[in-house]
Design a protein around this motif. Structure first.
Motif, short mmCIF file in Angstrom:
data_model
loop_
_atom_site.label_atom_id
_atom_site.label_comp_id
_atom_site.label_asym_id
_atom_site.label_seq_id
_atom_site.Cartn_x
_atom_site.Cartn_y
_atom_site.Cartn_z
N LEU A 296 -24.84 31.41 60.56
CA LEU A 296 -23.87 30.35 60.82
C LEU A 296 -24.49 28.96 60.63
CD1 LEU A 296 -22.18 31.90 64.01
CD2 LEU A 296 -21.53 32.18 61.60
N ASN A 297 -25.30 28.84 59.60
CA ASN A 297 -25.95 27.57 59.26
C ASN A 297 -25.55 27.24 57.82
OD1 ASN A 297 -27.53 28.21 61.68
ND2 ASN A 297 -28.72 29.53 60.34
N TYR A 298 -24.68 26.27 57.66
CA TYR A 298 -24.06 26.09 56.35
C TYR A 298 -24.69 24.97 55.53
CZ TYR A 298 -20.67 28.85 58.94
OH TYR A 298 -20.08 29.81 59.71
N TRP A 299 -25.13 23.90 56.17
CA TRP A 299 -25.80 22.80 55.47
C TRP A 299 -24.95 22.23 54.33
CZ3 TRP A 299 -30.15 21.08 57.82
CH2 TRP A 299 -30.82 21.97 58.68
N ASN A 300 -23.65 22.19 54.51
CA ASN A 300 -22.79 21.67 53.44
C ASN A 300 -21.80 20.63 53.95
OD1 ASN A 300 -20.96 23.20 54.84
ND2 ASN A 300 -20.53 24.67 53.20
N SER A 301 -22.17 19.94 55.02
CA SER A 301 -21.32 18.88 55.54
C SER A 301 -21.30 17.71 54.57
CB SER A 301 -21.83 18.42 56.90
OG SER A 301 -23.09 17.78 56.75
N LYS A 302 -20.41 16.80 54.81
CA LYS A 302 -20.36 15.57 54.02
C LYS A 302 -21.71 14.88 54.06
CE LYS A 302 -17.86 11.13 53.81
NZ LYS A 302 -16.78 10.30 54.43
N ASN B 232 -21.35 11.07 46.45
CA ASN B 232 -21.59 9.71 46.94
C ASN B 232 -20.33 9.20 47.63
OD1 ASN B 232 -22.84 7.24 47.40
ND2 ASN B 232 -22.25 6.42 45.39
N THR B 233 -20.08 9.72 48.84
CA THR B 233 -18.82 9.43 49.52
C THR B 233 -18.98 8.84 50.91
OG1 THR B 233 -18.70 11.69 50.38
CG2 THR B 233 -17.61 11.27 48.26
N LEU B 234 -20.22 8.62 51.36
CA LEU B 234 -20.41 8.06 52.70
C LEU B 234 -19.97 6.60 52.73
CD1 LEU B 234 -23.91 9.42 53.80
CD2 LEU B 234 -21.66 10.16 54.61
N THR B 235 -19.33 6.22 53.82
CA THR B 235 -18.92 4.83 53.99
C THR B 235 -20.06 4.02 54.59
OG1 THR B 235 -18.10 5.13 56.24
CG2 THR B 235 -16.56 5.61 54.43
N ASP C 227 -24.78 16.24 54.56
CA ASP C 227 -25.79 16.98 53.80
C ASP C 227 -25.61 16.77 52.30
OD1 ASP C 227 -27.01 18.26 56.08
OD2 ASP C 227 -25.23 19.53 56.19
N GLN C 228 -24.40 16.86 51.84
CA GLN C 228 -24.15 16.73 50.40
C GLN C 228 -24.48 15.34 49.89
OE1 GLN C 228 -20.48 18.78 48.93
NE2 GLN C 228 -20.16 19.21 51.10
N ASN C 229 -24.25 14.34 50.72
CA ASN C 229 -24.55 12.96 50.31
C ASN C 229 -26.04 12.69 50.29
OD1 ASN C 229 -22.22 10.74 49.95
ND2 ASN C 229 -21.46 12.40 51.25
N ILE C 230 -26.75 13.10 51.33
CA ILE C 230 -28.17 12.78 51.38
C ILE C 230 -28.95 13.59 50.35
CG2 ILE C 230 -28.99 14.44 53.12
CD1 ILE C 230 -30.44 11.95 54.41
N ARG C 231 -28.39 14.72 49.91
CA ARG C 231 -29.00 15.48 48.82
C ARG C 231 -28.60 14.92 47.45
NH1 ARG C 231 -27.49 20.38 51.91
NH2 ARG C 231 -25.80 20.71 50.39
N ASN C 232 -27.81 13.86 47.47
CA ASN C 232 -27.42 13.17 46.24
C ASN C 232 -26.48 14.00 45.37
OD1 ASN C 232 -27.63 10.62 45.11
ND2 ASN C 232 -29.15 11.27 43.60
#
Length: 605
Positions: A435-441, A451-454, A443-448
């Motif tokens: 139950l460890n997904y590592w696919n939040s908004k 590019n959707t973080l405000t 995680d995906q942004n900091i992994r480049n």
């Protein structure tokens, strides 16, 4: 030349004629280490002991002066030298490093009822909080400095790092990168001066110097130049910032993660063979990825790969109400998937505590709010045996499902074993480990990848790791209490959680937490620090579910925890009692950041 330093170098040098050179040499010890062509391991030993001796000398000076300005001067000098020692010391001798760098809090170690140790801190953090207070206690400064000096002297007499191999050196460098990203830039070990950024520059410079000692291992010359460029850029970025406004998001994304990628490439270039897996996977190229942390390390045994057969079997057992004596309760009763595996209740039915999320719970060194279990498997057994929960036992359940041909087949496929209480326990634990997904908004942004973080969300992360001091207890990348870069300990804290959601004249909740396990008086009201991943879905909050909204939680911390709302009789509160003085916009930014930690599975639901 400083005579203690000369003695140390005499002790460790083995080259013919070297002592005569030293006596006539007018260069500093540091320059000497760089100039003489020694074997890398010998050169590393020299460099390390020179730094240790210099640190000890400055700490010794603290024991001989009572003038406050001089104490401040010598402390800063000693701390800088300690940061030079940090990369090697923290790898070579974790116990002594932890002693010297410990938070200024009472340290309690509870092995069992016959082995409970309670130790007052005597660390650099202890010195910092005393020396830079409004009224320094000079006698206490001298006493603490004396203990630190004695510890450093022991290290000088007994340290030998000449055995280190190239793979050890790579681990040392990576460990410093992870430490800087997760605790170094948060003020974790510089609570008053907030000198984290310059500390990081010093430690990075030393890590680079260590790597340079082994530059003959590079087969691809461009990799050496890349390391030089990465270190230079990272140090420049750290130097240009100040603690409160430093962009930690950009630092991790543009500096730490690229250095982790380069680290993996270097390990391949050096053709090193790692003898074991540390907490950080040897192939990790991003701090915020599913591959970064080793599930085997946290399980204490080989549990990967988590095949789909294992996961699906564990999921079936997780939802099977036959586990309970009443045939009405399953694990999913209190851990609903649509609520990030919580139940949405203030306190779970029949229990006196809130149901915690199971997501990312695999990355811990203790389970339940009071850490009474040391493993996921132990937690599962405890829940099934508990008369207030399942009121059953695995042996009876194993006998029951051993009559089910589909279960028999699934156990044979997944674990190549008959149905047994141990294999049932393992299957449920393995499902929870999945139950460890590592696919939040986030995680995906900091992994480049996107590019959707405000600006508000990025600022929230920077506040979380800076002014708001959240990251001194909720450590990246899991944002729980498991302390990086070693991940050997999951911390417990006394926050002063109230029994009701009020902001003045509060009374502390009656749940004594960890105290109930060993009856250690100064462990009353201590609870494990949980992960804040998926926190937007796991309301209500705290062990007693006292807060219904994230706004209430932020305000509690902003006021100084229990102390700030009137609970002033708790001397062991670990949360700083001073208000954070967050603005309304900063509170909003913090919450916006925390909402980015919701995994895609739950967003889609």
């Amino acid at each position: 030349m400083n005579l203690p330093i000369l003695n140390i170098i005499k002790k460790i040098c083995t080259l013919t004629g070297l002592l005569l050179f030293l006596i006539s040499c007018k260069s500093s010890p540091e320059e000497y280490v760089e100039k003489i062509d020694l074997q890398p391991s010998i050169a590393l030993q020299n460099m390390y002991l020179v730094d240790l001796q210099s640190c000890a000398d400055y700490v010794g000076a603290l024991t001989r002066t009572s003038e406050v300005d001089s104490l401040k001067f010598y402390f800063k000098k000693a701390r800088t030298q300690f940061k030079k020692v940090e990369p090697v010391l923290s790898f070579q001798d974790q116990n002594n490093y932890s002693f010297l760098n410990a938070p200024n809090l009472l340290k309690v170690e509870e092995e069992d009822l016959t082995d409970i140790k309670i130790n007052e801190p005597s660390s650099f953090q202890t010195l910092e909080e005393n020396i830079f207070s409004d009224a320094p206690d000079i006698d206490a400064v001298h006493k603490t400095a004396g203990k630190i000096h004695s510890r450093l002297q022991v290290l000088l007499r007994n340290t030998d790092v000449a055995y280190l191999k190239p793979y050890h050196v790579l681990w040392i460098v990576r460990k410093q990168l992870i430490r800087t990203a997760t605790t170094g830039v948060t003020g974790f070990d510089s609570p008053v001066l907030e000198s984290s950024l310059m500390d990081a520059v010093t430690a990075f410079a030393k890590a680079e110097q260590i790597l340079n000692l082994y530059d003959h291992n590079f087969k691809k010359e461009p990799l050496k130049a890349l390391w030089q460029d990465k270190f230079s850029r990272a140090k420049s970025y750290l130097t240009e910032g100040d603690f409160e406004n430093f962009n930690r998001y950009e630092f991790i994304k543009s500096h730490i993660d690229p250095m982790l990628v380069l680290w993996v490439e270097t390990a391949k270039d050096w053709q090193v063979s790692f003898p074991l897996q540390m907490a950080i996977d040897n192939n990790a190229s991003s701090l915020f990825s599913k591959e970064a942390l080793s599930l085997d390390f946290f399980a204490g045994r080989k549990v990967t790969p988590l095949s789909e057969d294992k996961i699906q079997l564990g999921k079936r057992l997780f939802h099977d109400k036959s586990l309970s004596s009443s045939q009405t309760v399953s694990c999913a009763t209190c851990h609903k998937s649509n609520l990030a595996f919580t139940d949405g209740l203030t306190k779970s039915n029949g229990l006196n505590r809130n149901s915690p999320s199971l997501t990312y719970s695999a990355y811990q060194q203790g389970f339940f709010y009071d850490k009474r279990s040391g493993s996921l498997e132990g937690q599962i057994v405890s829940v099934i045996n508990n008369s207030q929960e399942f009121h059953s036992d695995l042996k009876s359940f194993a006998s029951l499902i051993d009559q089910d041909s589909s279960y028999i087949k699934e156990f044979e496929i997944a674990y190549a074993t008959p149905i047994h209480q141990n294999s049932i326990r393992d299957a449920i634990a393995d499902y929870v480990r999945s139950l460890n997904y590592w696919n939040s908004k986030w995680d995906q942004n900091i992994r480049n990848e996107i590019n959707t973080l405000t600006a508000s969300e990025i600022n929230g992360f920077n506040l979380f790791n800076g002014k708001a001091k959240c990251a001194t207890c909720h450590f990246a990348p899991v944002f729980n209490g498991t302390v990086p870069p070693d991940f050997m300990e999951t911390e417990m804290e006394h926050l002063g959680v109230p029994e009701a959601a009020v902001t003045n004249n509060a009374r502390i909740d009656t749940d004594l937490g960890r105290f109930e396990i060993y009856k250690t008086e100064n462990r009353k009201h201590f609870f494990k620090t949980p992960s804040i991943r998926n926190i937007a879905l796991t309301s209500p909050y705290m062990h007693n579910g006292v807060y219904k909204t994230l706004e209430e939680v932020i305000e509690f911390y902003n006021l100084g925890g229990g102390y700030g709302i009137g609970i002033t009789n708790q001397e062991y509160q670990t949360l700083p009692t001073d208000p954070l003085n967050l603005t309304d916009q900063e509170k909003t930014d913090l919450i916006n950041f925390m909402k980015t930690l919701t995994d895609a599975e739950f967003v889609n639901q």
